[in-house]
Scaffold this active site. Structure first.
Site, PDB file in Angstrom:
ATOM      1  N   CYS A 129       0.806  -1.221   0.000  1.00 28.99           N
ATOM      2  CA  CYS A 129       0.000   0.000   0.000  1.00 28.99           C
ATOM      3  C   CYS A 129       0.843   1.276   0.000  1.00 28.99           C
ATOM      4  O   CYS A 129       0.542   2.234  -0.717  1.00 28.99           O
ATOM      5  CB  CYS A 129      -0.943  -0.002   1.202  1.00 28.99           C
ATOM      6  SG  CYS A 129      -0.136  -0.429   2.763  1.00 28.99           S
ATOM      7  N   HIS A 249      -3.327   6.354   4.491  1.00 26.77           N
ATOM      8  CA  HIS A 249      -1.907   6.606   4.711  1.00 26.77           C
ATOM      9  C   HIS A 249      -1.550   8.014   4.223  1.00 26.77           C
ATOM     10  O   HIS A 249      -2.233   8.587   3.359  1.00 26.77           O
ATOM     11  CB  HIS A 249      -1.053   5.630   3.901  1.00 26.77           C
ATOM     12  CG  HIS A 249      -1.062   4.223   4.399  1.00 26.77           C
ATOM     13  ND1 HIS A 249      -1.687   3.822   5.549  1.00 26.77           N
ATOM     14  CD2 HIS A 249      -0.494   3.098   3.878  1.00 26.77           C
ATOM     15  CE1 HIS A 249      -1.503   2.517   5.733  1.00 26.77           C
ATOM     16  NE2 HIS A 249      -0.789   2.061   4.715  1.00 26.77           N
TER      17      HIS A 249
END
Length: 344
Positions: A129, A249
């Site tokens: 990710c 994130h």
């Protein structure tokens, strides 16, 4: 492919598996039949997809007979079941780390290196990710001038550690506000003997540490960047940090290019790149933040500015939803690309 594919979701009850289901509904992904697969403890659990109720089945090699696309949510079971699925004619799009560095397996971010999909031999790997979100911001810059050096610090949501970590953050915040002790069991990594609270804390440790004093998560960013961009000359220096955020994130990135670039050219290139939006208006305090990039398809880039001392370097800030573009959305986009180009 003239008929709609038969699709199986492995790990359907987890955070990424549930996101696959949401995205299939939202994006109207076509299928003629759907299988929801998980471990034995989830067998019989009922889950609705597009208004139809499905019973979760135990994932075995036989589960993939007649399946065209396997969306694997991740985990160690991929190493066992992906080759079995391929033997039965299924194309596996795998979200685990099991095959990412296998030279026979394409590692793909569709906006960045979609052409690599055609090289698959039955398995296509979804990158980590943090790598996906970083490269969504950097590929438009790389297209202007090759990037020679990257220094990146990540601020990674607990969703990257799964449903248990999301629940642990909730429980720790609640305990802290009640004046009770926090009882961490998951982070930094469940398999380790020591665990730290994530609520109101930062943990500079994701996955296990390696002999070079970098974590496995950090080295994923190095090796995956080289493989995806087909450029092993880029010097990548990462520090990965877990933060008390649920989904998205964020990353602070220093990127050095072979030639000096104009900030406006960089800004325009990022804005025109599919799947990325520029959010960079300092006068009105507009910049990407995880609270607002969660549940979004795109990655958001801001704080774009020339480095103070290196005319060939730029600093920027990017944020993107870890469960979506960092995992399930990226995998589903690979499947969408294959359907659109008759690659099944």
């Amino acid at each position: 492919m003239k008929k709609k594919p038969v699709v199986a979701i492995l790990g359907a009850t987890g955070a990424v598996g549930q996101e696959f289901i949401r995205l299939i509904e939202e994006r109207k992904f076509p299928y003629s039949a759907l299988k929801l697969l998980a471990s034995a403890r989830s067998v019989g659990k009922k889950m609705a997809v597009n208004g139809v109720e499905y019973a979760v089945e135990e994932a075995t090699a036989a589960s993939f007979a007649g399946v065209d696309i396997g969306l694997f949510a991740g985990g160690s079971i991929s190493k066992v079941l992906a080759p079995e699925a391929v033997q039965r004619g299924c194309v596996v799009i795998d979200n685990s780390s099991a095959f990412r560095m296998d030279p026979q397996v394409p590692l793909v971010v569709p906006e960045v290196n979609a052409a690599d999909i055609a090289l698959h031999k039955g398995i296509i790997a979804n990158p980590n990710c943090s790598t996906i979100i970083m490269l969504m911001a950097l590929k438009p810059i790389y297209d202007l001038s090759p990037i020679t050096k990257i220094v990146v610090s990540t601020y990674q949501a607990v969703s990257g550690a799964g449903k248990e970590a999301i629940e642990e953050l909730r429980e720790e915040v609640s305990a802290y506000m009640r004046g009770e002790p926090m009882m961490p069991k998951i982070l930094p990594t469940k398999s380790l003997p020591v665990h730290y609270p994530i609520a109101f804390n930062l943990i500079p440790h994701i996955d296990v540490f390696l002999d070079n004093a970098y974590s496995k998560e950090e080295m994923k960013m190095v090796h995956e960047t080289h493989k995806i961009l087909h450029d092993h000359t880029i010097a990548v220096s990462p520090t990965t940090v877990r933060v008390p955020v649920f989904r998205s994130h964020a990353e602070a990135i220093y990127a050095e290019t072979a030639t000096a670039l104009n900030v406006e050219d960089i800004r325009n290139a990022i804005q025109q790149f599919p799947g990325v939006q520029v959010q960079d208006d300092l006068e009105h305090m507009q910049y990407p933040m995880p609270l607002y990039t969660s549940e979004k398809y795109d990655c958001y880039v801001g704080r774009i500015r020339k480095d103070l001392f290196n005319p060939k370097a730029v600093n920027l800030w990017v944020s993107g939803d870890q469960i979506r573009k960092g995992a399930a959305l990226n995998a589903l986009q690979i499947a969408e690309y294959m359907l659109a180009h008759n690659m099944l």
